[in-house]
Design a protein around this motif. Structure first.
Motif, PDB file in Angstrom:
ATOM      1  N   PHE A 165       0.852  -1.587  -0.031  1.00 34.10           N
ATOM      2  CA  PHE A 165      -0.549  -0.087   0.107  1.00 34.10           C
ATOM      3  C   PHE A 165       0.766   1.886  -0.412  1.00 34.10           C
ATOM      4  O   PHE A 165       0.526   2.146  -0.219  1.00 34.10           O
ATOM      5  N   TRP A 166       1.937   1.335   0.341  1.00 34.80           N
ATOM      6  CA  TRP A 166       2.376   3.053   0.771  1.00 34.80           C
ATOM      7  C   TRP A 166       3.493   3.201  -0.274  1.00 34.80           C
ATOM      8  O   TRP A 166       3.564   4.019  -0.925  1.00 34.80           O
ATOM      9  N   TYR A 167       3.721   1.533  -0.649  1.00 33.86           N
ATOM     10  CA  TYR A 167       4.688   1.638  -2.420  1.00 33.86           C
ATOM     11  C   TYR A 167       3.977   2.149  -3.405  1.00 33.86           C
ATOM     12  O   TYR A 167       4.036   3.024  -4.785  1.00 33.86           O
ATOM     13  N   LEU A 168       2.275   1.683  -3.527  1.00 36.90           N
ATOM     14  CA  LEU A 168       1.180   2.660  -4.045  1.00 36.90           C
ATOM     15  C   LEU A 168       1.144   3.917  -4.125  1.00 36.90           C
ATOM     16  O   LEU A 168       1.005   4.505  -4.868  1.00 36.90           O
ATOM     17  N   VAL A 169       0.850   4.121  -2.656  1.00 36.25           N
ATOM     18  CA  VAL A 169       1.069   5.982  -2.907  1.00 36.25           C
ATOM     19  C   VAL A 169       1.784   6.544  -2.521  1.00 36.25           C
ATOM     20  O   VAL A 169       1.799   7.972  -3.449  1.00 36.25           O
ATOM     21  N   GLN A 170       3.461   6.290  -2.427  1.00 40.25           N
ATOM     22  CA  GLN A 170       4.948   6.586  -3.602  1.00 40.25           C
ATOM     23  C   GLN A 170       4.249   6.880  -4.445  1.00 40.25           C
ATOM     24  O   GLN A 170       5.042   7.698  -5.241  1.00 40.25           O
ATOM     25  N   HIS A 171       4.116   6.473  -5.349  1.00 37.98           N
ATOM     26  CA  HIS A 171       3.399   6.236  -7.511  1.00 37.98           C
ATOM     27  C   HIS A 171       1.945   6.557  -7.604  1.00 37.98           C
ATOM     28  O   HIS A 171       1.781   6.124  -8.637  1.00 37.98           O
ATOM     29  N   ARG A 172       1.330   7.270  -6.847  1.00 37.11           N
ATOM     30  CA  ARG A 172       0.372   7.036  -7.039  1.00 37.11           C
ATOM     31  C   ARG A 172      -0.078   8.060  -8.161  1.00 37.11           C
ATOM     32  O   ARG A 172       0.586   8.946  -8.224  1.00 37.11           O
ATOM     33  N   GLY A 173      -1.262   8.006  -8.607  1.00 41.04           N
ATOM     34  CA  GLY A 173      -1.571   8.372 -10.507  1.00 41.04           C
ATOM     35  C   GLY A 173      -0.532   7.790 -10.908  1.00 41.04           C
ATOM     36  O   GLY A 173      -0.918   7.835 -12.887  1.00 41.04           O
ATOM     37  N   LYS A 174      -0.072   7.036 -10.832  1.00 41.97           N
ATOM     38  CA  LYS A 174       1.499   6.423 -11.924  1.00 41.97           C
ATOM     39  C   LYS A 174       0.514   4.606 -12.483  1.00 41.97           C
ATOM     40  O   LYS A 174       0.039   3.794 -10.812  1.00 41.97           O
ATOM     41  N   VAL A 175       0.118   4.282 -13.414  1.00 38.81           N
ATOM     42  CA  VAL A 175      -0.207   2.902 -13.824  1.00 38.81           C
ATOM     43  C   VAL A 175       0.990   2.052 -13.597  1.00 38.81           C
ATOM     44  O   VAL A 175       2.523   2.196 -14.346  1.00 38.81           O
ATOM     45  N   MET A 176       0.654   0.644 -12.365  1.00 34.84           N
ATOM     46  CA  MET A 176       2.298   0.325 -12.096  1.00 34.84           C
ATOM     47  C   MET A 176       1.677  -1.372 -13.027  1.00 34.84           C
ATOM     48  O   MET A 176       0.868  -1.727 -12.526  1.00 34.84           O
ATOM     49  N   SER A 177       2.929  -1.529 -12.970  1.00 36.96           N
ATOM     50  CA  SER A 177       2.550  -3.203 -13.549  1.00 36.96           C
ATOM     51  C   SER A 177       2.850  -3.672 -12.491  1.00 36.96           C
ATOM     52  O   SER A 177       3.203  -3.783 -11.672  1.00 36.96           O
TER      53      SER A 177
END
Length: 246
Positions: free
Chosen positions: A173-185
């Motif tokens: 979750f923290w990794y997603l928050v750090q990269h929020r707005g970016k589509v992550m594969s």
């Protein structure tokens, strides 16, 4: 120093593991009864767990490991007979880090554990932020809309409801928050959160995302923060700023 716990009643296995790990400066604490592992993690902090699947049945292993997963902040590794290899997905589904089958290469086992601790250390809360802000963030909370990330207590709450995330879910979750707005594969998430791609699969990412969504849904029926981008991966909404609160 927190011990690395080995669940096994097989003396030869303990002797080999203890010898190899002691040579690397690790203290191995041997426990022979699965129920004693439950009691131990309730009373003490342990660095990680090596679980000898050959001395327990599937039902007992899954039940106990699921109950203690959130109480162990380090890796959990299953040591299993080769015939059990096809059942490893059941353990990955409850957030176990690795499933290793016999015959064991003890040098490789030590290297594997080292690598897993490197991943946990790399993505621990005190090291997931830049050097300049570590000391500050350690005792702060970060607010993202109605979600609060509590760095001091390693806890995420949504609308005041504790999501009770496991360490791996917290890191994801923290990794997603750090990269929020970016589509992550899925591959990017697997490499970014797990730090490797050999011990897991993109399915592991899907399972953890599903768990995060389920826990968020328990406190909100209307919001889907983590969106699927069909054919590619996932993205966390970037509609809300991050607000730091001491």
């Amino acid at each position: 120093m927190q011990p690395l716990v080995l669940l096994s009643n097989k003396l030869p296995l303990f002797i080999e593991i203890n010898s190899y790990f002691n040579s690397q400066g690790w203290f191995i604490r041997n426990v022979t009864d699965p129920k004693d592992v439950e009691k131990l993690v309730e009373k003490e902090d342990i660095a990680g767990l090596l679980w000898d699947f050959s001395i327990t049945d599937m039902s007992q292993s899954l039940k106990i490991l699921k109950s203690i997963r959130s109480k162990i902040s380090g890796p959990i590794i299953i040591l299993a007979p080769a015939r059990e290899k096809k059942r490893r997905s059941l353990f990955y589904n409850i957030n176990i880090d690795s499933f290793i089958t016999k015959p064991f290469d003890y040098t490789e086992l030590v290297a594997k554990v080292k690598q897993l601790f490197w991943v946990y250390d790399k993505f621990s809360i005190n090291k997931e932020v830049s050097k300049g802000s570590r000391a500050t963030l350690k005792n702060e909370t970060i607010k993202y809309n109605d979600i609060v990330i509590d760095f001091k207590h390693y806890r995420v709450t949504h609308n005041g409801y504790d999501l009770r995330l496991t360490p791996k879910e917290f890191s994801l979750f923290w990794y997603l928050v750090q990269h929020r707005g970016k589509v992550m594969s899925r591959d990017q998430l697997l490499e970014g959160v797990w730090g490797y791609d050999a011990a897991g699969s993109t399915r592991t990412v899907d399972i953890h995302i599903s768990h995060l969504r389920d826990k968020l849904a328990e406190s909100s029926k209307s919001e889907d923060f983590i969106k699927t981008v069909r054919g590619f991966g996932y993205v966390l909404d970037n509609d809300y700023p991050l607000v730091s609160e001491k």
